[in-house]
Enzyme design. Structure first.
Site, mmCIF file in Angstrom:
data_model
loop_
_atom_site.group_PDB
_atom_site.id
_atom_site.type_symbol
_atom_site.label_atom_id
_atom_site.label_comp_id
_atom_site.label_asym_id
_atom_site.label_seq_id
_atom_site.Cartn_x
_atom_site.Cartn_y
_atom_site.Cartn_z
ATOM 1 N N HIS A 21 0.857 -1.179 0.000
ATOM 2 C CA HIS A 21 0.000 0.000 0.000
ATOM 3 C C HIS A 21 0.901 1.238 0.000
ATOM 4 C CE1 HIS A 21 -2.744 3.094 1.504
ATOM 5 N NE2 HIS A 21 -3.727 2.334 1.044
ATOM 6 N N GLU A 23 0.774 4.135 1.334
ATOM 7 C CA GLU A 23 1.003 4.738 2.651
ATOM 8 C C GLU A 23 1.999 3.912 3.461
ATOM 9 O OE1 GLU A 23 -1.277 5.752 6.834
ATOM 10 O OE2 GLU A 23 -2.486 5.133 5.121
ATOM 11 N N THR A 61 -3.231 4.267 8.274
ATOM 12 C CA THR A 61 -4.342 5.065 8.812
ATOM 13 C C THR A 61 -5.715 4.488 8.527
ATOM 14 O OG1 THR A 61 -4.361 6.488 6.852
ATOM 15 C CG2 THR A 61 -3.054 7.246 8.745
ATOM 16 N N CYS A 89 -6.709 6.740 11.501
ATOM 17 C CA CYS A 89 -7.470 7.979 11.429
ATOM 18 C C CYS A 89 -8.761 7.840 12.247
ATOM 19 C CB CYS A 89 -7.770 8.259 9.960
ATOM 20 S SG CYS A 89 -8.973 9.540 9.657
ATOM 21 N N SER A 118 -8.416 1.254 0.086
ATOM 22 C CA SER A 118 -8.154 0.402 1.248
ATOM 23 C C SER A 118 -9.251 0.539 2.293
ATOM 24 C CB SER A 118 -6.804 0.767 1.861
ATOM 25 O OG SER A 118 -6.563 -0.009 3.005
ATOM 26 N N ASN A 119 -9.681 1.769 2.578
ATOM 27 C CA ASN A 119 -10.680 1.920 3.643
ATOM 28 C C ASN A 119 -12.028 1.351 3.211
ATOM 29 O OD1 ASN A 119 -12.653 4.315 3.121
ATOM 30 N ND2 ASN A 119 -10.663 5.148 2.519
#
Length: 178
Positions: A21, A23, A61, A89, A118-119
């Site tokens: 990913h 991030e 996050t 987050c 991803s989220n």
């Protein structure tokens, strides 16, 4: 900043997240030494370090908060000297918690989001554990929901970057048709 500082102090860095990913790769890039990426319970159980080594644990996050807690718990049970910095987050954590609460009550669940988000994928994973009849869509065109008459409640959630007009379009469709 956290991993840069902690790795400079000689701590082993563990990033809880999805390998590859952007991030996670970015966080890894700030480490002075090697960073370990843990995505699953099995990987956490297989991780080894000496009792003298200090470990700093951070998270992607958008990672599943409950899964993060479970992974940290494994490190705690192993007796490692750990510093845990929950970098998930707050909005992501709240969205996941609320999606789970809705999915528990829903007869059918719709998760709206990009396939590469991803989220959004985490929301789908969380909802599917609570509601077998969970559907992951990007737009209303993707919704092929066969709803039996016994369905009383259709839950809807969406990833952080899902445009409001798509969410509203799906909500309106569900209200009119179910």
């Amino acid at each position: 900043n956290i991993v840069q500082k902690e790795s400079a102090l000689g701590k082993k860095i563990v990033i809880v997240g999805n390998p590859g990913h952007p991030e996670v790769e970015g966080i890894k890039g700030w480490c002075a030494g090697k960073a370990f990426i843990i995505e699953t319970i099995q990987e956490a159980e297989a991780f080894t370090a000496t009792k003298k080594e200090q470990i700093c644990i951070v998270s992607q996050t958008t990672f599943n908060y409950n899964k993060f807690k479970d992974i940290v718990e494994i490190f705690e049970k192993k007796g490692y000297d750990i510093n845990v910095v929950n970098t998930i987050c707050n909005a992501t954590q709240e969205r996941q918690t609320e999606a789970k609460e809705i999915a528990v009550q829903a007869d059918a669940m719709i998760v709206i989001g990009g396939t590469h988000s991803s989220n959004s994928r985490k929301l789908f994973e969380i909802c599917q554990k609570e509601c077998d009849n969970t559907h992951f869509i990007q737009t209303l065109d993707d919704l092929n929901l066969e709803v039996p008459k016994s369905v009383r409640l259709v839950g809807i959630t969406a990833g952080a970057s899902t445009p409001n007009n798509i969410i509203e379009e799906v909500q309106n469709y569900v209200r009119l048709n179910f």
